[in-house]
Design a protein around this motif. Structure first.
Motif, short mmCIF file in Angstrom:
data_model
loop_
_atom_site.label_atom_id
_atom_site.label_comp_id
_atom_site.label_asym_id
_atom_site.label_seq_id
_atom_site.Cartn_x
_atom_site.Cartn_y
_atom_site.Cartn_z
N THR A 147 16.75 15.05 14.40
CA THR A 147 17.08 14.97 12.82
C THR A 147 16.02 13.95 12.28
O THR A 147 15.78 13.94 11.04
N ARG A 148 15.25 13.27 13.16
CA ARG A 148 14.18 12.21 12.71
C ARG A 148 13.50 11.84 14.02
O ARG A 148 13.85 11.68 15.06
N CYS A 149 12.02 11.35 13.58
CA CYS A 149 11.34 11.04 14.65
C CYS A 149 10.28 9.92 14.09
O CYS A 149 10.09 9.97 13.03
N GLU A 180 7.24 7.23 10.43
CA GLU A 180 7.86 8.37 10.20
C GLU A 180 6.60 9.36 10.90
O GLU A 180 5.59 9.43 10.88
N ALA A 181 7.23 10.18 11.87
CA ALA A 181 6.19 11.12 12.62
C ALA A 181 6.82 12.65 12.45
O ALA A 181 7.98 12.71 12.66
N GLN A 182 5.95 13.76 12.27
CA GLN A 182 6.45 14.91 11.99
C GLN A 182 6.60 15.62 13.35
O GLN A 182 5.79 15.12 14.43
N LYS A 197 15.86 10.70 16.90
CA LYS A 197 17.41 10.92 16.80
C LYS A 197 17.47 12.42 16.80
O LYS A 197 16.96 13.33 16.42
N PHE A 198 18.70 12.79 17.36
CA PHE A 198 19.07 14.30 17.56
C PHE A 198 20.58 14.36 17.40
O PHE A 198 21.37 13.52 17.49
N ARG A 199 20.97 15.60 17.39
CA ARG A 199 22.32 16.26 17.64
C ARG A 199 22.24 17.49 18.19
O ARG A 199 21.41 18.01 18.36
N ALA A 200 23.32 17.67 19.06
CA ALA A 200 23.36 19.03 19.95
C ALA A 200 24.81 19.46 19.80
O ALA A 200 25.68 18.52 19.84
N THR A 201 25.25 20.71 19.55
CA THR A 201 26.50 21.40 19.87
C THR A 201 26.19 22.18 20.98
O THR A 201 25.55 23.15 20.96
N VAL A 202 27.44 22.17 21.85
CA VAL A 202 27.42 23.24 22.88
C VAL A 202 28.72 24.20 22.73
O VAL A 202 29.71 23.64 22.20
#
Length: 146
Positions: A55-57, A63-65, A123-128
């Motif tokens: 979601t963000r790096c 800020e990085a792409q 930053k990340f999110r994950a769903t299993v």
């Protein structure tokens, strides 16, 4: 022809924060990776599971792409014997070897710098879904089918 994949990042230090919701089968978090910048590289590659959304790096606070490519397709765990410590160690070594041969699934575009080391914060999110799991080990986090 197609451009070659970015060099895989050499991680020298990492810090991971996870907020896991076991009832909801999801998590979010962040990882800080101190990496060695390959000489002259403007981008580096990281392995990233298919259920993880960055979601963000940021690279050195800027800020990085990022760009996602095809996910890593590890061998099905059900086809591997995983009874006992010897089998587990052998499978872990095999998985590390296969991952090292794979093209990175996440490309991080680095800001210009003369520094040989870069600090990345993702930053990340994950769903299993049902029947899926989370494994955390030295140098990696894997979410996938058991």
């Amino acid at each position: 022809g197609a451009a070659p994949p970015p060099q895989l990042a050499q991680v020298v230090r990492q810090s991971v924060r996870l907020d896991v919701d076991p009832a909801g089968s999801s998590m979010e978090g962040s990882v800080v990776l101190d990496i060695v910048r390959p000489r002259g590289a403007s981008e580096v590659g990281l392995h990233c599971g298919p259920d993880v959304v960055v979601t963000r790096c940021a690279a050195d606070g800027q800020e990085a792409q990022v760009r996602r490519t095809l996910p890593l397709d590890p061998p099905a765990a059900s086809s591997m014997a995983t009874n006992g410590a010897v089998a587990d160690a052998a499978y872990s070594a095999y998985a590390r070897h296969k991952a090292a041969q794979q093209k990175p699934e996440l490309t991080v575009f680095l800001p210009e710098s003369d520094s040989a080391q870069v600090s990345l914060e993702l930053k990340f999110r994950a769903t299993v879904g049902q029947g899926r799991g989370l494994m955390v080990g030295e140098g990696w986090v894997v979410m996938g089918t058991r």
